[in-house]
Design an enzyme around this catalytic site. Sequence first.
Site, PDB file in Angstrom:
ATOM      1  N   CYS A 176       0.818  -1.216   0.000  1.00 15.47           N
ATOM      2  CA  CYS A 176       0.000   0.000   0.000  1.00 15.47           C
ATOM      3  C   CYS A 176       0.854   1.270   0.000  1.00 15.47           C
ATOM      4  O   CYS A 176       1.594   1.517  -0.934  1.00 15.47           O
ATOM      5  CB  CYS A 176      -0.974  -0.061   1.171  1.00 15.47           C
ATOM      6  SG  CYS A 176      -2.417   0.987   0.969  1.00 15.47           S
ATOM      7  N   HIS A 177       0.770   2.088   1.032  1.00 13.57           N
ATOM      8  CA  HIS A 177       1.501   3.345   1.087  1.00 13.57           C
ATOM      9  C   HIS A 177       3.006   3.144   1.257  1.00 13.57           C
ATOM     10  O   HIS A 177       3.776   4.097   1.182  1.00 13.57           O
ATOM     11  CB  HIS A 177       0.970   4.223   2.226  1.00 13.57           C
ATOM     12  CG  HIS A 177      -0.368   4.823   1.934  1.00 13.57           C
ATOM     13  ND1 HIS A 177      -1.520   4.078   1.914  1.00 13.57           N
ATOM     14  CD2 HIS A 177      -0.730   6.097   1.649  1.00 13.57           C
ATOM     15  CE1 HIS A 177      -2.548   4.861   1.636  1.00 13.57           C
ATOM     16  NE2 HIS A 177      -2.098   6.087   1.465  1.00 13.57           N
ATOM     17  N   GLY A 178       3.453   1.921   1.472  1.00  8.70           N
ATOM     18  CA  GLY A 178       4.876   1.621   1.538  1.00  8.70           C
ATOM     19  C   GLY A 178       5.602   1.995   0.262  1.00  8.70           C
ATOM     20  O   GLY A 178       6.818   2.239   0.271  1.00  8.70           O
TER      21      GLY A 178
END
Length: 196
Positions: free
Chosen positions: A131-133
Site C-alpha cells: 500500500c503506502h509503503g
Amino acid sequence: MLLFVKALGGTIRGSDKKIFLCGDYMEDYEVTVPFQPLQALDCYVDAICPKKKARDTCPTAVHDFEGDQTYSVKPGYDFTLTTSFEGLDTSSYDALVIPGGQAPEYMAMDETVIAIVKEFMDSKKPVASICHGQQILAAAGVLKKCNAYPTVKLNMTLAGTSWLEPNPMHRFFTDGNLVSELLARLMDLLRVQVSF
C-alpha cells in the site's frame, strides 16, 4: 502452525532472516498478517523502527471503509519491535518488508531508511512493499512501476513511476525482486514454501 504442518507430514523451507521496516501508525493488518505467518512458518523475523530499540512499541492504525469519501482511521494495537534500529547489520538479512499506513509518509524522509531500501534493491534481495509503503520506494528512486491503494497514484506518477491500476483491488505486481500487495505472492518472493 509449524507443528500442524509437520503433524500432517509436511515440510517448510525458507527460514531465512526477514526484516520489517516499521513506523508509528503503520497499518495494523499490513504488519501483523505477514509478520505472524512468517514466524509461524519458522522464519526468523525482526521488526525495526527508526529511533526505537528492541521491546519498544509502534502504535498501529486500522483503516476502514465505512461509506465515506475516504477510509476512516482508528487506533490499532501496539506492535512490539524485536531489534534495535541503531547499529543493525541489515546485510545479514535476506528480505525486507515495508508495511503501509501513515508511517511511510514520514519514513520516506529518513536517510537511513532510504539507504536500507537501496541496499536491499541493489543486492537483488526480495523487497515487499504494501500500500503506502510504495512512498518509501519512490523516495529511494528504486520504483519503476507499481500498484497500491489508489490515493498513492499521484505521488507515484509524479515520482516517475509507471502506475498499474489495482483493478481489481487484490491485484498484485512483481518487478524482479520487488512485490507490491498480496500476501501469497509475498510468501513466494520471500521463498517460504510449505510442501506435503
